[in-house]
Design a protein around this motif. Sequence first.
Motif, PDB file in Angstrom:
ATOM      1  N   VAL A  13       0.687  -1.141   0.008  1.00  0.00           N
ATOM      2  CA  VAL A  13      -0.048   0.066   0.026  1.00  0.00           C
ATOM      3  C   VAL A  13       1.060   1.268  -0.106  1.00  0.00           C
ATOM      4  O   VAL A  13       1.824   1.214   0.810  1.00  0.00           O
ATOM      5  N   SER A  14       0.480   2.112  -1.067  1.00  0.00           N
ATOM      6  CA  SER A  14       1.407   3.373  -0.977  1.00  0.00           C
ATOM      7  C   SER A  14       0.125   4.617  -0.774  1.00  0.00           C
ATOM      8  O   SER A  14      -0.934   4.517  -1.013  1.00  0.00           O
ATOM      9  N   SER A  15       0.516   5.417   0.107  1.00  0.00           N
ATOM     10  CA  SER A  15      -0.204   6.738   0.283  1.00  0.00           C
ATOM     11  C   SER A  15       0.167   7.969  -0.361  1.00  0.00           C
ATOM     12  O   SER A  15       1.317   8.162  -0.361  1.00  0.00           O
ATOM     13  N   ILE A  16      -0.687   8.148  -1.293  1.00  0.00           N
ATOM     14  CA  ILE A  16      -0.268   9.426  -2.415  1.00  0.00           C
ATOM     15  C   ILE A  16      -1.336  10.576  -2.350  1.00  0.00           C
ATOM     16  O   ILE A  16      -2.432  10.508  -1.626  1.00  0.00           O
ATOM     17  N   GLU A  17      -0.620  11.782  -2.563  1.00  0.00           N
ATOM     18  CA  GLU A  17      -1.481  12.987  -2.708  1.00  0.00           C
ATOM     19  C   GLU A  17      -2.555  12.551  -3.746  1.00  0.00           C
ATOM     20  O   GLU A  17      -2.244  12.445  -4.965  1.00  0.00           O
ATOM     21  N   LYS A  18      -3.913  13.036  -3.379  1.00  0.00           N
ATOM     22  CA  LYS A  18      -4.850  12.971  -4.309  1.00  0.00           C
ATOM     23  C   LYS A  18      -4.772  14.133  -5.316  1.00  0.00           C
ATOM     24  O   LYS A  18      -4.813  15.306  -4.906  1.00  0.00           O
ATOM     25  N   LYS A  19      -4.860  13.728  -6.742  1.00  0.00           N
ATOM     26  CA  LYS A  19      -4.733  14.875  -7.674  1.00  0.00           C
ATOM     27  C   LYS A  19      -5.729  14.372  -8.734  1.00  0.00           C
ATOM     28  O   LYS A  19      -6.355  13.715  -9.108  1.00  0.00           O
ATOM     29  N   GLU A  20      -6.214  15.572  -9.454  1.00  0.00           N
ATOM     30  CA  GLU A  20      -6.889  15.548 -10.576  1.00  0.00           C
ATOM     31  C   GLU A  20      -6.349  14.598 -11.740  1.00  0.00           C
ATOM     32  O   GLU A  20      -7.048  13.745 -12.322  1.00  0.00           O
ATOM     33  N   SER A  21      -5.095  14.601 -11.914  1.00  0.00           N
ATOM     34  CA  SER A  21      -4.291  13.857 -12.699  1.00  0.00           C
ATOM     35  C   SER A  21      -2.993  13.588 -12.505  1.00  0.00           C
ATOM     36  O   SER A  21      -2.561  14.626 -11.744  1.00  0.00           O
ATOM     37  N   TYR A  22      -2.336  12.951 -13.024  1.00  0.00           N
ATOM     38  CA  TYR A  22      -0.689  12.454 -12.575  1.00  0.00           C
ATOM     39  C   TYR A  22       0.043  12.239 -13.686  1.00  0.00           C
ATOM     40  O   TYR A  22      -0.481  11.669 -14.716  1.00  0.00           O
ATOM     41  N   SER A  23       1.226  12.930 -13.718  1.00  0.00           N
ATOM     42  CA  SER A  23       2.075  12.882 -14.741  1.00  0.00           C
ATOM     43  C   SER A  23       3.190  11.818 -14.410  1.00  0.00           C
ATOM     44  O   SER A  23       3.546  10.905 -15.177  1.00  0.00           O
ATOM     45  N   GLU A  24       3.470  11.595 -12.975  1.00  0.00           N
ATOM     46  CA  GLU A  24       4.528  10.754 -12.337  1.00  0.00           C
ATOM     47  C   GLU A  24       3.896  10.208 -11.005  1.00  0.00           C
ATOM     48  O   GLU A  24       3.528  11.378 -10.372  1.00  0.00           O
ATOM     49  N   GLU A  25       3.704   9.205 -10.631  1.00  0.00           N
ATOM     50  CA  GLU A  25       3.515   8.812  -9.357  1.00  0.00           C
ATOM     51  C   GLU A  25       4.261   7.187  -9.239  1.00  0.00           C
ATOM     52  O   GLU A  25       3.846   6.518  -9.916  1.00  0.00           O
ATOM     53  N   ASN A  26       5.001   7.186  -8.098  1.00  0.00           N
ATOM     54  CA  ASN A  26       5.715   6.013  -7.998  1.00  0.00           C
ATOM     55  C   ASN A  26       5.432   5.445  -6.353  1.00  0.00           C
ATOM     56  O   ASN A  26       5.206   6.175  -5.546  1.00  0.00           O
ATOM     57  N   CYS A  27       5.408   4.084  -6.303  1.00  0.00           N
ATOM     58  CA  CYS A  27       5.272   3.420  -5.456  1.00  0.00           C
ATOM     59  C   CYS A  27       6.136   3.751  -3.885  1.00  0.00           C
ATOM     60  O   CYS A  27       7.208   3.894  -4.447  1.00  0.00           O
ATOM     61  N   THR A  28       5.760   4.023  -2.888  1.00  0.00           N
ATOM     62  CA  THR A  28       6.566   4.402  -1.547  1.00  0.00           C
ATOM     63  C   THR A  28       7.355   3.287  -1.249  1.00  0.00           C
ATOM     64  O   THR A  28       8.267   3.360  -0.500  1.00  0.00           O
TER      65      THR A  28
END
Length: 142
Positions: A13-28
């Motif tokens: 499980v990764s906790s990430i910032e909620k955004k309208e769209s993502y250009s990049e987001e990696n597993c913590t």
Amino acid sequence: MNINVVCPHCLEVSSIEKKESYSEENCTQCGESLLDSRPIDGNANILENFITNSDLPVIVDFWAPWCGPCIAMAPHFELAAMAMPLQAQFLKINNDDEQTLGSKLLIASIPAVLVFKEGKEIDRFVGARSSSQIKEWVKQYL
């Protein structure tokens, strides 16, 4: 605000910032891209992990390799999944391999696509649909 998502690579499980769209987001945990939204081959344990830990809707396709409509829908399900990174998480479960789970969830016909949100099944459809139909159906649960 943060959301929890299950990594499609390491299943942590990764906790990430909620955004309208993502250009990049990696597993913590493992560092792999969380934008890889191809459907994950699942089983009862993987499904439980996703529906328990993901804040995103979990879309599950119950299918079988001998099922013509399942095979016909498979590329459409994958296209829908790839078009919706970090909006929903998509799993495929072979109903022949997971008959106990299929019975528990009352899967009587396949393909059967279920949506889980906040740990509970909230809707399903049976029969093959196009990628655009699948995306439109999923959007009502975002």
